[in-house]
Motif scaffolding. Sequence first.
Motif, PDB file in Angstrom:
ATOM      1  N   ASN A 102      16.039  -3.993   2.324  1.00 60.70           N
ATOM      2  CA  ASN A 102      16.620  -5.334   2.453  1.00 60.70           C
ATOM      3  C   ASN A 102      15.566  -6.397   2.739  1.00 60.70           C
ATOM      4  O   ASN A 102      15.853  -7.591   2.654  1.00 60.70           O
ATOM      5  N   LEU A 103      14.360  -5.963   3.077  1.00 58.82           N
ATOM      6  CA  LEU A 103      13.302  -6.910   3.485  1.00 58.82           C
ATOM      7  C   LEU A 103      12.627  -7.497   2.247  1.00 58.82           C
ATOM      8  O   LEU A 103      11.416  -7.391   2.047  1.00 58.82           O
ATOM      9  N   THR A 104      13.424  -8.140   1.441  1.00 51.17           N
ATOM     10  CA  THR A 104      12.978  -8.539   0.105  1.00 51.17           C
ATOM     11  C   THR A 104      12.010  -9.727   0.090  1.00 51.17           C
ATOM     12  O   THR A 104      11.489 -10.064  -0.971  1.00 51.17           O
ATOM     13  N   GLN A 105      11.780 -10.351   1.251  1.00 48.56           N
ATOM     14  CA  GLN A 105      10.834 -11.466   1.307  1.00 48.56           C
ATOM     15  C   GLN A 105       9.430 -11.021   1.724  1.00 48.56           C
ATOM     16  O   GLN A 105       8.509 -11.847   1.769  1.00 48.56           O
ATOM     17  N   LEU A 106       9.260  -9.720   1.996  1.00 50.51           N
ATOM     18  CA  LEU A 106       7.949  -9.227   2.432  1.00 50.51           C
ATOM     19  C   LEU A 106       6.889  -9.467   1.365  1.00 50.51           C
ATOM     20  O   LEU A 106       7.080  -9.134   0.190  1.00 50.51           O
ATOM     21  N   SER A 107       5.758 -10.019   1.801  1.00 54.25           N
ATOM     22  CA  SER A 107       4.612 -10.167   0.904  1.00 54.25           C
ATOM     23  C   SER A 107       3.450  -9.274   1.338  1.00 54.25           C
ATOM     24  O   SER A 107       2.653  -8.845   0.505  1.00 54.25           O
ATOM     25  N   LYS A 108       3.382  -8.967   2.661  1.00 55.69           N
ATOM     26  CA  LYS A 108       2.322  -8.094   3.170  1.00 55.69           C
ATOM     27  C   LYS A 108       2.939  -7.039   4.081  1.00 55.69           C
ATOM     28  O   LYS A 108       3.638  -7.364   5.038  1.00 55.69           O
ATOM     29  N   LEU A 109       2.684  -5.766   3.760  1.00 60.05           N
ATOM     30  CA  LEU A 109       3.251  -4.658   4.519  1.00 60.05           C
ATOM     31  C   LEU A 109       2.173  -3.624   4.803  1.00 60.05           C
ATOM     32  O   LEU A 109       1.523  -3.123   3.889  1.00 60.05           O
ATOM     33  N   ASN A 110       2.006  -3.309   6.095  1.00 58.94           N
ATOM     34  CA  ASN A 110       1.014  -2.323   6.512  1.00 58.94           C
ATOM     35  C   ASN A 110       1.719  -1.161   7.204  1.00 58.94           C
ATOM     36  O   ASN A 110       2.309  -1.325   8.273  1.00 58.94           O
ATOM     37  N   LEU A 111       1.675   0.010   6.568  1.00 58.53           N
ATOM     38  CA  LEU A 111       2.272   1.234   7.106  1.00 58.53           C
ATOM     39  C   LEU A 111       1.221   2.330   7.284  1.00 58.53           C
ATOM     40  O   LEU A 111       1.551   3.517   7.340  1.00 58.53           O
ATOM     41  N   CYS A 112      -0.030   1.970   7.369  1.00 61.24           N
ATOM     42  CA  CYS A 112      -1.104   2.967   7.418  1.00 61.24           C
ATOM     43  C   CYS A 112      -1.053   3.780   8.706  1.00 61.24           C
ATOM     44  O   CYS A 112      -0.540   3.343   9.733  1.00 61.24           O
ATOM     45  N   ASN A 113      -1.587   5.000   8.617  1.00 60.03           N
ATOM     46  CA  ASN A 113      -1.726   5.896   9.771  1.00 60.03           C
ATOM     47  C   ASN A 113      -0.408   6.160  10.480  1.00 60.03           C
ATOM     48  O   ASN A 113      -0.255   5.935  11.679  1.00 60.03           O
ATOM     49  N   ASN A 114       0.561   6.630   9.687  1.00 64.42           N
ATOM     50  CA  ASN A 114       1.817   7.131  10.224  1.00 64.42           C
ATOM     51  C   ASN A 114       1.987   8.571   9.739  1.00 64.42           C
ATOM     52  O   ASN A 114       1.011   9.202   9.330  1.00 64.42           O
ATOM     53  N   ASN A 115       3.211   9.086   9.776  1.00 63.24           N
ATOM     54  CA  ASN A 115       3.468  10.458   9.332  1.00 63.24           C
ATOM     55  C   ASN A 115       4.473  10.487   8.179  1.00 63.24           C
ATOM     56  O   ASN A 115       5.245  11.448   8.042  1.00 63.24           O
ATOM     57  N   LEU A 116       4.454   9.476   7.354  1.00 64.69           N
ATOM     58  CA  LEU A 116       5.405   9.382   6.259  1.00 64.69           C
ATOM     59  C   LEU A 116       5.106  10.442   5.195  1.00 64.69           C
ATOM     60  O   LEU A 116       3.992  10.525   4.693  1.00 64.69           O
ATOM     61  N   LEU A 161      11.343  -4.348  -2.789  1.00 67.43           N
ATOM     62  CA  LEU A 161      10.424  -5.312  -2.157  1.00 67.43           C
ATOM     63  C   LEU A 161       9.526  -5.939  -3.220  1.00 67.43           C
ATOM     64  O   LEU A 161       8.301  -5.825  -3.194  1.00 67.43           O
ATOM     65  N   THR A 162      10.143  -6.631  -4.128  1.00 66.11           N
ATOM     66  CA  THR A 162       9.445  -7.104  -5.329  1.00 66.11           C
ATOM     67  C   THR A 162       8.508  -8.275  -5.087  1.00 66.11           C
ATOM     68  O   THR A 162       7.801  -8.687  -6.003  1.00 66.11           O
ATOM     69  N   GLN A 163       8.498  -8.826  -3.847  1.00 68.34           N
ATOM     70  CA  GLN A 163       7.578  -9.925  -3.531  1.00 68.34           C
ATOM     71  C   GLN A 163       6.281  -9.436  -2.891  1.00 68.34           C
ATOM     72  O   GLN A 163       5.389 -10.236  -2.613  1.00 68.34           O
ATOM     73  N   LEU A 164       6.185  -8.118  -2.687  1.00 65.85           N
ATOM     74  CA  LEU A 164       4.972  -7.579  -2.044  1.00 65.85           C
ATOM     75  C   LEU A 164       3.731  -7.883  -2.865  1.00 65.85           C
ATOM     76  O   LEU A 164       3.689  -7.615  -4.070  1.00 65.85           O
ATOM     77  N   SER A 165       2.705  -8.408  -2.183  1.00 62.13           N
ATOM     78  CA  SER A 165       1.411  -8.605  -2.830  1.00 62.13           C
ATOM     79  C   SER A 165       0.351  -7.671  -2.249  1.00 62.13           C
ATOM     80  O   SER A 165      -0.621  -7.343  -2.925  1.00 62.13           O
ATOM     81  N   GLU A 166       0.559  -7.220  -0.984  1.00 57.73           N
ATOM     82  CA  GLU A 166      -0.385  -6.299  -0.345  1.00 57.73           C
ATOM     83  C   GLU A 166       0.402  -5.178   0.347  1.00 57.73           C
ATOM     84  O   GLU A 166       1.305  -5.449   1.132  1.00 57.73           O
ATOM     85  N   LEU A 167       0.032  -3.935   0.046  1.00 58.42           N
ATOM     86  CA  LEU A 167       0.711  -2.777   0.623  1.00 58.42           C
ATOM     87  C   LEU A 167      -0.318  -1.727   1.016  1.00 58.42           C
ATOM     88  O   LEU A 167      -1.124  -1.296   0.192  1.00 58.42           O
ATOM     89  N   ASP A 168      -0.288  -1.327   2.293  1.00 54.94           N
ATOM     90  CA  ASP A 168      -1.211  -0.313   2.806  1.00 54.94           C
ATOM     91  C   ASP A 168      -0.408   0.894   3.286  1.00 54.94           C
ATOM     92  O   ASP A 168       0.347   0.801   4.250  1.00 54.94           O
ATOM     93  N   LEU A 169      -0.563   2.005   2.571  1.00 50.77           N
ATOM     94  CA  LEU A 169       0.100   3.269   2.914  1.00 50.77           C
ATOM     95  C   LEU A 169      -0.919   4.360   3.237  1.00 50.77           C
ATOM     96  O   LEU A 169      -0.593   5.547   3.219  1.00 50.77           O
TER      97      LEU A 169
END
Length: 463
Positions: free
Chosen positions: A199-213, A223-231
Amino acid sequence: MKNSIVTTNKNSIAAIKKTKNLLLAASSILAEKKSDDWVLRLWEWADSRDIAKEVIPRNKIDLLNLTNLQLYCKLDDSTNFLGNLSKLHTLDLGFVAGAQLPKWLIKLSNLSELNLRFCYLNILPENLFELTQLSNLDLMANELLALPDCFGNLTQLSELNLFFNNLSKLPDSFGNLTQLSKLDLCNNNLSELPDSFGNLTQLSKLNLCNNNLSELPDSLGNLTQLSELDLSGNNLSELPDSFGNLTQLSKLNLFNNNLSELPDSLGNLTQLSELNLFFNNLSKLPDSFGNLTQLSELDLSGNNLSKLPDPFGNLIHLSELVLSSNNLSKLPDSFGNLNHLSKLKLSNNNFTVFPELLTDLVKLNRLDVSLLSLTSLPNNIGKLVELTELNLSNNQLVNLPSSFKKLTKLKLLNLGNNQFTALPDWIVELPNLEALYLDGNPIVQERKIISELEEQGCSVYFN
């Protein structure tokens, strides 16, 4: 008699008006005194804690117009005078151990930014969720184990920092934060994301690094507005097909996962300029990889790639490419199309012959072909006249071709751990050479050449 009554009435009315005016004046004085009272108490409190005048002005007008406040002390309900700073929109309580939010905080109706980083919080104070006007909340480096369902009340948040906590999951209500544009969840213990995350469709920068996904929900593709994604630094073994919906991505970091393959839909990410796939388990790339024609930086090192797809040569805007530590023994003919490359690393692969098509990449200024099994270099290596750094260490080289002297821009040359027994005389003609590594070679005696190089300002490393 009648005139006397009229006169008396007029005098009474005048007296009433006068009394009313006196009462109003007294009320105003009392109000002013009350106003001055909280101001004086605030100043007394600030003085007792040596809070600078630049932080809390000792001028009433400046105080009433204060918009930003940074404090390094705990607040409680005894500091209710701070609730009168009605124009405050930024409050910084970072680095205040065990910081609490006093009840009067909800009076700050214009507060939009709140910093609670490094406060050692393991639970969030309940009245935080009454600050529904907050747009920026920083909870970095606390000890949060979970977020309550009411976290979803903060629907006006546009920036949220939860970096370096101990969160293992997010509440379903997290999906209510539909105004979020920047979200940092790096360095937590998240093993999954709720479906509502989509639902967070306005996200442009998302950092999920260093988890246990270990997997991502299909809804991530919303999340079609994302420009930067760190997994990076997770346990992902695959990406959902919906990943290809993230067509606005320009930076994608998938370093240090368990990816063995990439979906064909990755080729839809045609706006990508930076892609990091270092340290995965990829044995091949999809042909659609060649669609990523806007890539300028690509890291595929630390995988199991034995070949690159023919369309790889479509990545004509690449300037930096890292292919180290794979199983490559040859490059596709189309590789020669990558004529904008300035940095290339091919170290620790299975090449036994220097790929001659590399000599057409005339814009290269840094080239690493170490840890291979090269026994010679092509004579036309002299075409790479822009080279400033060249790493040829840990091969089986015994000499350098004469065209090598054309590499006049070389500053760093690493020839360590080869089979050189002597140096060519012309090596002293490389005018910009600053560092030459010769250790691990069976060179008997080249003191004259080494001395001349050192006199020219070149550091020679030789054992």
